[in-house]
Design a protein around this motif. Structure first.
Motif, short mmCIF file in Angstrom:
data_model
loop_
_atom_site.label_atom_id
_atom_site.label_comp_id
_atom_site.label_asym_id
_atom_site.label_seq_id
_atom_site.Cartn_x
_atom_site.Cartn_y
_atom_site.Cartn_z
N VAL A 141 0.86 -1.18 0.00
CA VAL A 141 0.00 0.00 0.00
C VAL A 141 0.90 1.23 0.00
O VAL A 141 1.70 1.43 0.92
N ILE A 142 0.78 2.06 -1.03
CA ILE A 142 1.66 3.21 -1.21
C ILE A 142 0.78 4.45 -1.31
O ILE A 142 0.04 4.63 -2.26
N ILE A 143 0.87 5.32 -0.30
CA ILE A 143 -0.01 6.49 -0.21
C ILE A 143 0.82 7.77 -0.28
O ILE A 143 1.69 8.01 0.57
N ASN A 144 0.59 8.58 -1.30
CA ASN A 144 1.24 9.90 -1.42
C ASN A 144 2.76 9.82 -1.24
O ASN A 144 3.37 10.65 -0.56
N ALA A 145 3.37 8.82 -1.86
CA ALA A 145 4.79 8.56 -1.59
C ALA A 145 5.72 9.40 -2.45
O ALA A 145 5.39 9.82 -3.56
N MET A 146 6.93 9.62 -1.92
CA MET A 146 8.02 10.25 -2.64
C MET A 146 8.85 9.13 -3.27
O MET A 146 9.55 8.42 -2.58
N LEU A 147 8.73 8.97 -4.59
CA LEU A 147 9.33 7.82 -5.25
C LEU A 147 10.48 8.19 -6.17
O LEU A 147 11.16 7.32 -6.70
N ASP A 148 10.71 9.48 -6.34
CA ASP A 148 11.79 10.02 -7.18
C ASP A 148 12.32 11.23 -6.44
O ASP A 148 11.86 12.35 -6.67
N LEU A 149 13.30 11.03 -5.57
CA LEU A 149 13.65 12.04 -4.58
C LEU A 149 14.03 13.38 -5.19
O LEU A 149 13.64 14.43 -4.66
N LEU A 150 14.76 13.39 -6.28
CA LEU A 150 15.19 14.65 -6.90
C LEU A 150 14.31 15.06 -8.07
O LEU A 150 14.57 16.07 -8.72
N GLY A 151 13.27 14.28 -8.37
CA GLY A 151 12.39 14.64 -9.47
C GLY A 151 13.03 14.54 -10.83
O GLY A 151 12.69 15.33 -11.73
N VAL A 152 13.92 13.58 -11.03
CA VAL A 152 14.61 13.48 -12.32
C VAL A 152 13.66 13.05 -13.43
O VAL A 152 13.95 13.28 -14.61
N THR A 153 12.52 12.45 -13.08
CA THR A 153 11.52 12.10 -14.09
C THR A 153 10.63 13.28 -14.45
O THR A 153 9.69 13.14 -15.23
N GLU A 154 10.93 14.44 -13.88
CA GLU A 154 10.25 15.71 -14.17
C GLU A 154 8.74 15.62 -13.99
O GLU A 154 7.96 15.95 -14.91
N PRO A 155 8.28 15.22 -12.81
CA PRO A 155 6.84 15.17 -12.56
C PRO A 155 6.24 16.58 -12.59
O PRO A 155 6.70 17.48 -11.89
N LYS A 156 5.21 16.77 -13.40
CA LYS A 156 4.59 18.09 -13.54
C LYS A 156 3.96 18.58 -12.25
O LYS A 156 3.87 19.79 -12.01
N SER A 157 3.53 17.66 -11.42
CA SER A 157 2.87 18.07 -10.17
C SER A 157 3.81 18.82 -9.24
O SER A 157 3.35 19.59 -8.39
N ARG A 158 5.11 18.61 -9.39
CA ARG A 158 6.06 19.37 -8.55
C ARG A 158 6.10 20.84 -8.95
O ARG A 158 6.56 21.69 -8.18
N VAL A 159 5.64 21.13 -10.16
CA VAL A 159 5.53 22.52 -10.63
C VAL A 159 4.13 23.05 -10.35
O VAL A 159 3.94 24.13 -9.78
N GLU A 160 3.11 22.28 -10.74
CA GLU A 160 1.72 22.71 -10.57
C GLU A 160 1.34 22.91 -9.10
O GLU A 160 0.58 23.82 -8.78
N ASN A 161 1.87 22.09 -8.23
CA ASN A 161 1.54 22.15 -6.80
C ASN A 161 2.75 22.55 -5.97
O ASN A 161 2.92 22.10 -4.83
N ALA A 162 3.59 23.38 -6.54
CA ALA A 162 4.88 23.70 -5.90
C ALA A 162 4.72 24.38 -4.56
O ALA A 162 5.55 24.21 -3.66
N GLU A 163 3.66 25.18 -4.40
CA GLU A 163 3.47 25.87 -3.12
C GLU A 163 1.98 26.10 -2.88
O GLU A 163 1.17 26.07 -3.81
N GLY A 164 1.68 26.31 -1.59
CA GLY A 164 0.31 26.63 -1.23
C GLY A 164 -0.51 25.47 -0.70
O GLY A 164 -1.66 25.67 -0.30
N TYR A 165 0.10 24.25 -0.67
CA TYR A 165 -0.70 23.08 -0.28
C TYR A 165 -0.01 22.28 0.83
O TYR A 165 0.04 21.07 0.80
#
Length: 312
Positions: free
Chosen positions: A178-202
C-alpha cells in the motif's frame, strides 16, 4: 476539481516558518499538527510494544492484534514525515482502525529519523525489522504467508523499497503493498509536472521536499539509487500487487501515478486511485475529510482481498 474548502483554514498556516524552528520543535509541531483531524482511537484486542535489535539501532515496533485466536494476517505500517518527522503515535488511530476493520494484526515501525539517521540507514532498519517480524511470526501469532506492507508519504517510499529488496533477496515474501502519497523520485529526475503545478500553497511544497531530501541524503547522487528512489529501478516485475493512492494537490502526485503505470506495464496488479480536491497528508485527516475515510476503506478492502478475507 476545486480544493476541498475544509482545508482552507489549515492552509492559512505559514508552513515555511516551521522549517526555521530548531529540529526538536519542528518534530513536536508535526506530531501534534494532526491532533484535531486524525480521529479517535478505537479499541482492539491487544496493543504491545516490542524492541527489535537491528544493525542501525534498537527499533521500537507496536503490534496491534484483533480479538480472537489467530494466527492473523499482518499489515506492516511505516509512518510518514519526510524521513525527519513522525512516530508511531501520529498514526495510532489509523493502525487501530485497520486492525479492527480487517481483523488483521497491524505492526507499526518507528525507524530512526534524519538527519541523525541518514540514507540508507532507515532502509536497512526497516528491512531488518520486517525480516524479524517474519522470523517471529509464530511468537506474534501471525500467518507468515499473509503479510503485507505499506505506508504514507515516505513510509510508502520505504515500503516500496522493501518490496523490491524482498523480491531480490528472496528472504521473505510480501503479499501486498500500500503506497499512499509517496516520494518515489527524490530529486524529481523524471520531471513530474505536479512538482511545478503544486509547488506551493498546499502544505507540502516543492521547496519543502528539497529540504527533507537534503536532511535524508548524504549527497545528492544517492537519489539515483532505487533504494532511495524506487521509481528509478530498472525492473519492476515480480512485485506484490499494489494499492497506490495519490492526491490532486500534492507535488508528489505524478511520481506515484508514474510508479503505478510502470508496475502495470511490468505485469503487476495495481489499484490506482487519485483523490481530487485534497492535499498531501490527507490520509491522516480521518476526522475531517470524507476522502480520507474513503481512502482508508479502500485500503482495508484491498488488504482483506489480499488476505483472502471478507469484511464484515
Amino acid at each position: 476539481m476545486p480544493l476541498n474548502p475544509k482545508l482552507n483554514k489549515l492552509l492559512e498556516t505559514d508552513f515555511a516558518q516551521i522549517y526555521t524552528l530548531p529540529l526538536e520543535q519542528q518534530r513536536e509541531w508535526y506530531a501534534h499538527s494532526w491532533d484535531d483531524c486524525k480521529g479517535s482511537a478505537v479499541e482492539v484486542g491487544t496493543v504491545q510494544d516490542f524492541t527489535v535489535t537491528t544493525s542501525v539501532r534498537d527499533t521500537r515496533i507496536r503490534v496491534y492484534s484483533p480479538q480472537g485466536d489467530g494466527p492473523f494476517p499482518a499489515f506492516i505500517w511505516i509512518h510518514g514525515g519526510g524521513f525527519v518527522f513522525g512516530n508511531i503515535e501520529v498514526y495510532d488511530p489509523i493502525c487501530r482502525r485497520i486492525t479492527d476493520t480487517v481483523k488483521c494484526t497491524v505492526i507499526s515501525i518507528e525507524y530512526g529519523l534524519a538527519p541523525e539517521h541518514k540514507f540508507p540507514q532507515p532502509v536497512a532498519e526497516c528491512y531488518q525489522t520486517v525480516s524479524w517480524i517474519f522470523g517471529h511470526a509464530e511468537r506474534l501469532n501471525l500467518s507468515a504467508n499473509r503479510i503485507a506492507i505499506g505506508g504514507d508519504s515516505v513510509g510508502g517510499t520505504l515500503a516500496a523499497v522493501i518490496c523490491q529488496l524482498s523480491r531480490d533477496t528472496g528472504e521473505f515474501k510480501l503479499v501486498y503493498q500500500v503506497i499512499i502519497n509517496a516520494m518515489l523520485d527524490l530529486l524529481g529526475v523524471t520531471e513530474p509536472k505536479s512538482r511545478v503545478e503544486n509547488a506551493e500553497g498546499y502544505r507540502l511544497t516543492t521547496k519543502g521536499i528539497e529540504w527533507f531530501v537534503s536532511q535524508y541524503l548524504n549527497e545528492a547522487s544517492e537519489a539515483r539509487s532505487p533504494l532511495a528512489s524506487p521509481l528509478l529501478a530498472e525492473y519492476l516485475g515480480e512485485l506484490p500487487s499494489a494499492c497506490i493512492i495519490t492526491s490532486e494537490y500534492d507535488p508528489l502526485r505524478d511520481e506515484g501515478e508514474m510508479y503505478a503505470q510502470r508496475l502495470i506495464a511490468a505485469g503487476v496488479d495495481v489499484c490506482l486511485k487519485r483523490y481530487n480536491g485534497v492535499i498531501h497528508g490527507f490520509f491522516n485527516m480521518q476526522e475531517t475529510l470524507e476522502e480520507a475515510q474513503d481512502a482508508l476503506a479502500l485500503v482495508c478492502a484491498m488488504l482483506a482481498e489480499a488476505f483472502g478475507k471478507e469484511l464484515q
